[in-house]
Write an enzyme that holds these catalytic residues in place. Sequence first.
Site, mmCIF file in Angstrom:
data_model
loop_
_atom_site.group_PDB
_atom_site.id
_atom_site.type_symbol
_atom_site.label_atom_id
_atom_site.label_comp_id
_atom_site.label_asym_id
_atom_site.label_seq_id
_atom_site.Cartn_x
_atom_site.Cartn_y
_atom_site.Cartn_z
ATOM 1 C CB CYS A 170 -0.928 0.018 1.212
ATOM 2 S SG CYS A 170 -1.989 1.484 1.220
ATOM 3 C CB CYS B 140 -0.375 2.444 4.325
ATOM 4 S SG CYS B 140 -2.186 2.380 4.432
#
Length: 178
Positions: free
Chosen positions: A131, A134
């Site tokens: 991700c 993130c």
Amino acid sequence: MSLDALKEALPAYAKDTRLNLGSVIGTSTLPAQQLWGTVLAVAVACRNEQVLRELDEAAREHLSAEAVQAARAAASIMAMNNVYYRAKHLVGDPEYNNLPARLRMQVIGNPGVDKVDFELWCLAVSAITGCGVCLESHEKALRKEGVPRETVHEALRIAGVVHAAAVTLDAERVLADA
């Protein structure tokens, strides 16, 4: 020791992974809690039973019960957040950023360990699950707290090597059953 058992379980063709497990974990410059919390959080994220069992055993030798729970919590919360935030990003419609997540994430604000350690573990898990949103968010939070790039780099190296061990052992299990 369980790290040794994990290294011994790797096949001959994974010699680089075996050696990297020893060197990346064995010579890490991270303090023990950051190191072993990162190892445990990424072991959970890799979802390989043998890797998790062996590295959980090793981590418990170096972490308090609270830190073990926090490392597991980092893996758990990031399993949700990595899917959610990556998906919002990949959809490509910025209007989704205006919608509230309405997902419980209280552990991030009160993980039970030093916030920097928890952020580092979340970053490492995000590297496993890929991700970018993130990764960027946690790296930025760590840097804002004065964490040097070398510390972030160490966590990423740990994530890569533990993931390689998990992938290799998953492949070996599948091929042995064939």
